[in-house]
Design a protein around this motif. Sequence first.
Motif, mmCIF file in Angstrom:
data_model
loop_
_atom_site.group_PDB
_atom_site.id
_atom_site.type_symbol
_atom_site.label_atom_id
_atom_site.label_comp_id
_atom_site.label_asym_id
_atom_site.label_seq_id
_atom_site.Cartn_x
_atom_site.Cartn_y
_atom_site.Cartn_z
ATOM 1 N N UNK B 237 0.833 -1.207 0.000
ATOM 2 C CA UNK B 237 0.000 0.000 0.000
ATOM 3 C C UNK B 237 0.868 1.258 0.000
ATOM 4 N N UNK B 238 1.933 1.233 0.790
ATOM 5 C CA UNK B 238 2.679 2.474 0.954
ATOM 6 C C UNK B 238 3.782 2.665 -0.080
ATOM 7 N N UNK B 239 4.317 1.566 -0.574
ATOM 8 C CA UNK B 239 5.390 1.731 -1.560
ATOM 9 C C UNK B 239 4.869 1.705 -2.986
ATOM 10 N N UNK B 240 3.927 0.788 -3.243
ATOM 11 C CA UNK B 240 3.455 0.660 -4.622
ATOM 12 C C UNK B 240 1.931 0.675 -4.672
ATOM 13 N N UNK B 241 1.315 1.774 -4.242
ATOM 14 C CA UNK B 241 -0.154 1.840 -4.293
ATOM 15 C C UNK B 241 -0.653 1.744 -5.733
ATOM 16 N N UNK B 242 -1.737 1.002 -5.907
ATOM 17 C CA UNK B 242 -2.260 0.772 -7.261
ATOM 18 C C UNK B 242 -3.254 1.843 -7.686
ATOM 19 N N UNK B 243 -3.934 2.409 -6.705
ATOM 20 C CA UNK B 243 -5.014 3.343 -7.033
ATOM 21 C C UNK B 243 -4.537 4.787 -6.939
ATOM 22 N N UNK B 244 -5.053 5.638 -7.811
ATOM 23 C CA UNK B 244 -4.683 7.057 -7.794
ATOM 24 C C UNK B 244 -5.040 7.713 -6.467
ATOM 25 N N UNK B 245 -6.251 7.339 -5.933
ATOM 26 C CA UNK B 245 -6.696 7.980 -4.694
ATOM 27 C C UNK B 245 -5.748 7.656 -3.546
ATOM 28 N N UNK B 246 -5.267 6.391 -3.512
ATOM 29 C CA UNK B 246 -4.317 6.001 -2.468
ATOM 30 C C UNK B 246 -3.040 6.816 -2.609
ATOM 31 N N UNK B 247 -2.564 6.883 -3.831
ATOM 32 C CA UNK B 247 -1.310 7.622 -4.092
ATOM 33 C C UNK B 247 -1.471 9.070 -3.672
ATOM 34 N N UNK B 248 -2.630 9.651 -4.038
ATOM 35 C CA UNK B 248 -2.878 11.063 -3.723
ATOM 36 C C UNK B 248 -2.884 11.265 -2.201
ATOM 37 N N UNK B 249 -3.604 10.347 -1.486
ATOM 38 C CA UNK B 249 -3.701 10.464 -0.029
ATOM 39 C C UNK B 249 -2.322 10.371 0.618
ATOM 40 N N UNK B 250 -1.545 9.369 0.185
ATOM 41 C CA UNK B 250 -0.226 9.160 0.782
ATOM 42 C C UNK B 250 0.676 10.361 0.528
ATOM 43 N N UNK B 251 0.582 10.893 -0.681
ATOM 44 C CA UNK B 251 1.432 12.023 -1.015
ATOM 45 C C UNK B 251 1.081 13.205 -0.098
ATOM 46 N N UNK B 252 -0.241 13.454 0.068
ATOM 47 C CA UNK B 252 -0.673 14.568 0.921
ATOM 48 C C UNK B 252 -0.173 14.385 2.341
#
Lengths: 313, 258
Positions: B237-252
Motif C-alpha cells: 500500500x505504501x510503496x506501490x499503491x495501485x489506485x490514484x486515490x491512495x497515491x494522492x492520499x499518501x502524497x498529501x
Amino acid sequence: MEARPQQLHHRDHRPGPRALTDAAVAEAADAAAHEAEGLDIARLRHVRPRYYGRWAAVALILAFVVFIVVSFARGNIDWGTSGEFLFWPTIMYGLLNTIWISIASMALGIVLGVLCAVGRGSPNPVLRGVAMFYAWFFRGTPVILQLLIWFNLALVFPRLGIHGLWQIRTVDVITPVFAALVGLGLNEGAYISEIVRSGLLAVDRGQYEAAKSIGMSYTQALWRIIMPQAMRVVIPPLGNEFIGLLKTSSLASIIGFSDLLRNVQDIYYNSGKVIELLMIAGFWYLVVVSVATVGQAGLERRFGRGHAPGARR
Amino acid sequence: MSKPLVAALKVGKSYGGHAALADVTLDVAAGEVVCIIGPSGSGKTTFLRCVNQLERIDAGALWVDGELTGYRLVGGALHPLGESEIARQRRVTGMVFQRFNLFPHMTALQNVVEGPVQVLKRTMPEAKAEAMRLLDRVGLSHKAGAYPAELSGGQQQRVAIARSLAMAPKLMLFDEPTSALDAELVGEVLKVMRDLAASGMTMLVVTHELAFAREVGHRVVFMDEGRIVEIGTPAEIMNTPQETRTRHFLRTVLTREA
C-alpha cells in the motif's frame, strides 16, 4: 509619553505593527524619563490597593442593620413571649412534622423525577409520552390546588379498592398526612424530572459508548456510569428544590397538616401574640434551611470526586 | 485457514440518504493486525463502530467470532437482536476511543475493575488483582488510585486500553487512539499497542500513524468515501499503491509529515 516621535504616525498606516511600535517607543521613553529622574523602576515600592468603597459600603450596611434591629427591639413585640414559646412542645412537634414531610416528599419526588427523566430519554415512545404528560400536568397546576384535590378525593372516589373484593372508605385513607405527602411528592417529582434530565444531558455521549463497549446494558450504564456523573450537576439545583420544599410544605397547613406554621398559628389564635410567634417560625425555618445548606455542600463534595474544585471542564 | 474473527460482507450504513459505508467486504484473521487509513469522512471510524455495534448496519452482514452481529436469521429474514443479546455479542470486542472516555468519577483501578465486576460478575479481589496486572502491563500500576483528571492524555489512553483488556476480548478496536494526544505522548500509547500486537492480539486499528501501520500492521486497508479502495501489505500500500486515490492520499499525508 511626550517624547514619542510624532513622525511614526505618518510613516506606517497598518494598525497592528504601528500600535506595537507605539507601545515600545512609549515604554522606552518612560524608562528613559525615570532614569533621568534617578529612579530605578525595578526597586520601587509596590503600593497595596486601598478599597475605600468597600469600607464605606460596610459602614452603610452596619448602620442599616442597627436601624432594623433597634426598630424590632423597640417595636410592639413582646420578645419575652417569643423566648418563652421558642421550644414550646407544640412548636417542636410542628417543626418535626415540617422536617419529615419535606424529607419524605423530597424522597418521593426524587424517585418519581429520576424515573420520569429516564422515561423522557427512553427510545420507547409510550414511556416518553407518559413521562411528558406527568411533567406537564403537575407543573401546570398550582401545588395548593393539587393538595386540595388530593384531600378532597373522596368527592370523586368515595371508596377505594376493587368492587366486591376489597374496599375501603377514601376518607379513612386520605388523611391530611397522606394528602400532603402525595401532593407535595408528585408535584416535586415533576420539577425534579427536569433537573435530572438536564443532568443526564450534561454527561458526554462517549460515556454511554465506553460503558457499552465494556459490555454493559443500558440500565447498567445508566446507574453505574451516567447517573453518578449527572449527580454532580444535579445536586445544587436539587438542594435548591429541597430548601424550597421546606417552605412550600407550609401550604399543607391549609388541609390540616400540623406543620410548623400551622401550629404557630394555632397558638397565636389563642394567645393573640401574632408577631411574637411568627418570629419563632421564621427563626426555625432559617435554622432548618441553614442545616440543609451545609448538607448540600457535603453532597457536592461527595459527588465531585475526580473533578478538581474550580477546574471543572 | 481458520474461520476469520471478523467477516464483513458488503456492509453498508447510511445516514439520511448519505452513504457512510458501502459494500465494505473485509476478513480479519485471528492474530492479525489490520490498520485502516484514509482521509477524514472516509468511513473508517463508522466501520469500526459497526463492528462493535455502536452503529447498526443497514446493508450486508457482519460476523464477529463466527456469530452474525445485530440480527438473527429467521425464516429468510433478518430480525434485529434485543439489547441484552447485543451487549453479550459486544463482549468479544474491546474498544479504545479517540477521546479515551474514561469514567471520570472513578479511579484508574475502578475504571479497569468496573467491567469484570459488573458485567462478568467477578469477585472484587479477583478483579482487582487482574486489574493491577493489566495496569502494570501498560506501565501505570503506580497510578492505580489516580482519577482520570489527574492523568496525562497518554496515561488516560493506556488506562483505557487496560480497561478494554480487562474484559478479555478476542478483538481490540482502536479508533484513532493517538489523534487527541500531544505529540510527545503518542509514543507511549503506540508502544503499548505494539506490545499488544506482539502478544498475538487481533487488532483493527483506525490510525493516521502511517509509521505504526507500516511497522505493526499485517495488512493495511485504504478507505475513501465509505468504500474500501485498496487492501494489501503495508509495503504494497505504501510503496506501490495501485489506485490514484491512495497515491494522492499518501502524497498529501507524507508531504505534511515531512
